[in-house]
Design an enzyme around this catalytic site. Structure first.
Site, PDB file in Angstrom:
ATOM      1  N   HIS A 104       0.839  -1.192   0.000  1.00 60.74           N
ATOM      2  CA  HIS A 104       0.000   0.000   0.000  1.00 60.74           C
ATOM      3  C   HIS A 104       0.879   1.249   0.000  1.00 60.74           C
ATOM      4  O   HIS A 104       1.959   1.262   0.619  1.00 60.74           O
ATOM      5  CB  HIS A 104      -0.909   0.034   1.231  1.00 60.74           C
ATOM      6  CG  HIS A 104      -1.721  -1.206   1.398  1.00 60.74           C
ATOM      7  ND1 HIS A 104      -2.659  -1.617   0.476  1.00 60.74           N
ATOM      8  CD2 HIS A 104      -1.733  -2.136   2.383  1.00 60.74           C
ATOM      9  CE1 HIS A 104      -3.218  -2.747   0.891  1.00 60.74           C
ATOM     10  NE2 HIS A 104      -2.666  -3.077   2.033  1.00 60.74           N
ATOM     11  N   HIS A 180       3.363  -7.678   1.774  1.00 61.58           N
ATOM     12  CA  HIS A 180       2.640  -8.545   2.711  1.00 61.58           C
ATOM     13  C   HIS A 180       1.527  -9.303   2.000  1.00 61.58           C
ATOM     14  O   HIS A 180       1.123  -8.965   0.889  1.00 61.58           O
ATOM     15  CB  HIS A 180       2.021  -7.718   3.849  1.00 61.58           C
ATOM     16  CG  HIS A 180       0.984  -6.734   3.380  1.00 61.58           C
ATOM     17  ND1 HIS A 180       1.308  -5.488   2.902  1.00 61.58           N
ATOM     18  CD2 HIS A 180      -0.370  -6.814   3.319  1.00 61.58           C
ATOM     19  CE1 HIS A 180       0.210  -4.840   2.570  1.00 61.58           C
ATOM     20  NE2 HIS A 180      -0.829  -5.628   2.807  1.00 61.58           N
ATOM     21  N   ARG A 200      -1.262  -4.785  -6.303  1.00 58.70           N
ATOM     22  CA  ARG A 200      -0.951  -6.220  -6.353  1.00 58.70           C
ATOM     23  C   ARG A 200       0.361  -6.449  -7.085  1.00 58.70           C
ATOM     24  O   ARG A 200       0.584  -5.935  -8.169  1.00 58.70           O
ATOM     25  CB  ARG A 200      -2.065  -6.987  -7.067  1.00 58.70           C
ATOM     26  CG  ARG A 200      -3.366  -7.054  -6.326  1.00 58.70           C
ATOM     27  CD  ARG A 200      -4.331  -8.040  -6.984  1.00 58.70           C
ATOM     28  NE  ARG A 200      -5.695  -7.706  -6.622  1.00 58.70           N
ATOM     29  CZ  ARG A 200      -6.534  -7.011  -7.368  1.00 58.70           C
ATOM     30  NH1 ARG A 200      -6.149  -6.600  -8.562  1.00 58.70           N
ATOM     31  NH2 ARG A 200      -7.742  -6.737  -6.944  1.00 58.70           N
TER      32      ARG A 200
END
Length: 327
Positions: A104, A180, A200
């Site tokens: 993110h 993650h 992604r």
């Protein structure tokens, strides 16, 4: 406005990786599907605003309450920092399959690339993990953009990712920029900035119901990633009766593990911040100005910043919750 503790309708989201534990373990109102991956408990995200489900504000969106009395709901210091943006998002997640390997952006990237106020710093508290469940947080070794690109192109990304065994009570802090993924068999609570931006990197070559692979965001990911090797990724704090144990505390949110066996008092007004409690074990009886409220495992409740002393008691034995505010 004269606020009181607020509960909201959960926003349930089907996911390619979702399962049925939000229904079977957290009693969410799931119908006719076994692929619900997320329950958005309290959200001010545009188009995904939580709606109050009882009391004098029944049917109102959280954003309507923020608009009418931002300092009363969120706290003066929170309003001064974030304006009329509710800054946090609270979720429960059920992973029947692995989520994508992802990252993110931070606030700066979110503002520059998307024109949105918040990036995504988050934390996880593991509620349940099937035997052998693992998740990914961070790299195994020192990494840089070129080295990572080589691994992605060679199909060897998984070889450089750091896997952690997961069990109930584990805590993972996932700052913006950390690579993650949540592994299959894990049920968790997530506290995060109010953002839904995800890049992604790898999706295990899965296809959706229409036979299509989901989009990857490689270039955005390379720019967003923090490549530094960290010393610690996981903690496992033990609760202490009738007290709070800090799990994660940063400039975005502070989350503690609260276990109540007799009684405990919270004063949001003295914190100058709203408080959100996510029930994770047992059942609480909550008293505010002679009104009674319940909080059971799988429920969440928002205590507005204008509320004074709130008394929490365990109905049977003990009860546990994640308590979050902005310090």
């Amino acid at each position: 406005m004269k606020f009181e503790p607020l509960k909201f309708h959960p926003i349930l989201k089907e996911k390619i990786w979702g399962g049925n534990k939000l229904k079977t373990k957290l009693n969410k109102p799931v119908d006719n599907t076994d692929s619900v991956g997320e329950s958005w408990e309290i959200s001010g995200c545009p188009g995904e605003e939580s709606v109050v489900k009882s009391g004098p504000f029944d049917g109102m969106k959280i954003t309507d309450l923020v608009e009418k009395d931002p300092a009363g709901l969120m706290g003066k210091k929170v309003f001064q920092k974030y304006g009329k943006e509710f800054p946090l998002l609270f979720k429960f997640l059920d992973a029947r399959q692995d989520l994508s390997v992802q990252v993110h952006p931070d606030d700066k990237l979110a503002q520059e690339k998307h024109g949105l106020p918040f990036g995504k710093n988050e934390m996880w508290y593991i509620l349940d993990a099937e035997k052998g469940s693992t998740l990914i947080s961070g790299f195994k070794e020192e990494m840089n953009k070129e080295k990572l690109k080589q691994n992605v192109e060679a199909g060897t990304l998984e070889e450089v990712l750091l896997k952690h065994k997961a069990k109930a009570g584990d805590v993972f802090n996932i700052p913006a920029g950390r690579i993650h993924t949540i592994g299959k068999g894990i049920l968790l609570a997530e506290i995060q900035q109010s953002s839904d931006i995800t890049y992604r990197i790898y999706d295990f070559d899965r296809v959706d119901k229409e036979g299509k692979k989901r989009e990857l965001h490689l270039e955005q990911s390379y720019d967003a990633l923090d490549y530094e090797l960290k010393e610690q990724y996981k903690t496992h704090p033990e609760p202490h009766p009738d007290s709070e144990v800090t799990l994660v505390s940063n400039e975005y949110f502070s989350t503690t593990l609260l276990e109540v066996k007799s009684s405990y008092k919270i004063n949001p007004q003295s914190l100058d911040s709203f408080v959100v409690m996510m029930g994770i074990e047992g059942e609480f009886a909550i008293t505010y100005q002679d009104k009674k409220y319940d909080l059971v495992k799988g429920e969440s409740i928002l205590l507005p910043a204008s509320c004074e002393e709130i008394i929490l008691e365990a109905k049977k034995g003990s009860a546990k919750a994640l308590k979050s505010c902005i310090l």
